[in-house]
Design an enzyme around this catalytic site. Sequence first.
Site, PDB file in Angstrom:
ATOM      1  N   SER A  42      -1.905  32.984 -16.219  1.00 55.52           N
ATOM      2  CA  SER A  42      -2.511  32.069 -15.312  1.00 55.52           C
ATOM      3  C   SER A  42      -3.627  32.359 -14.543  1.00 55.52           C
ATOM      4  CB  SER A  42      -1.327  31.389 -14.584  1.00 55.52           C
ATOM      5  OG  SER A  42      -1.663  30.445 -13.787  1.00 55.52           O
ATOM      6  N   ARG A  43      -4.028  31.775 -13.870  1.00 56.64           N
ATOM      7  CA  ARG A  43      -5.342  32.157 -13.032  1.00 56.64           C
ATOM      8  C   ARG A  43      -4.780  33.439 -12.256  1.00 56.64           C
ATOM      9  NH1 ARG A  43      -8.551  26.567 -12.270  1.00 56.64           N
ATOM     10  NH2 ARG A  43      -6.109  26.087 -12.483  1.00 56.64           N
ATOM     11  N   LYS A  46      -3.779  19.202 -27.447  1.00 55.21           N
ATOM     12  CA  LYS A  46      -4.701  18.211 -27.378  1.00 55.21           C
ATOM     13  C   LYS A  46      -5.871  18.489 -27.987  1.00 55.21           C
ATOM     14  CE  LYS A  46      -2.826  16.852 -23.095  1.00 55.21           C
ATOM     15  NZ  LYS A  46      -2.919  17.104 -21.429  1.00 55.21           N
ATOM     16  N   ILE A  54       2.578  20.959 -19.989  1.00 58.12           N
ATOM     17  CA  ILE A  54       2.706  20.789 -21.490  1.00 58.12           C
ATOM     18  C   ILE A  54       3.553  22.392 -21.749  1.00 58.12           C
ATOM     19  CG2 ILE A  54       0.325  21.730 -22.255  1.00 58.12           C
ATOM     20  CD1 ILE A  54       2.735  19.128 -23.863  1.00 58.12           C
ATOM     21  N   ALA A  55       2.967  23.446 -20.772  1.00 58.52           N
ATOM     22  CA  ALA A  55       3.536  24.759 -21.252  1.00 58.52           C
ATOM     23  C   ALA A  55       4.943  24.812 -20.928  1.00 58.52           C
ATOM     24  CB  ALA A  55       2.830  25.538 -20.375  1.00 58.52           C
TER      25      ALA A  55
END
Length: 163
Positions: free
Chosen positions: A35-36, A96, A14-15
């Site tokens: 991000s991680r 969402k 979705i990004a």
Amino acid sequence: MTKVKIGIVGTGFIATILAPQIQSSKKARLDAVSSRTLAKAESFVANYPGAIAVEGADHLIARDDVDAVYIATPTSAKEDVASRALTAGKHVLIEKPLHSAASFKRLSALARQKGLVLMDATHFVHHPRTSAMRQRLAALIGAPAFAAHYVLFPLLRPGEHPL
């Protein structure tokens, strides 16, 4: 006109849909993506000149140059990340819906207290058509025994628009 500087938490599918829309906006700018792992964030921002790669949501939220945070994480992490962003004074858009009404109420109260905007990106849930359908469903088709829902995302190249 000053552009709203947006940071995205998460580099999932979705990004990849949202980032080019932000990048092409006249009113917003993609400022940072977390991000991680830093490597994943760096790979993501390679397609978005001017966007900074950041390791971890907390480092993105702590940036002074981010006005608003788009949260594109798994549902289980959304409330925690949103709460930290609101506490840090950032406007929040959540991809969402949240996992519960109680979660939404907690975040809404925090956003009100801080004078910030909190939105979710699930437009169809809030659309007047959805309410009208709920009201007329029983009269039109009776009580449903089964419902299926499909979502289609167009496959786009970076910078392409779906319409």
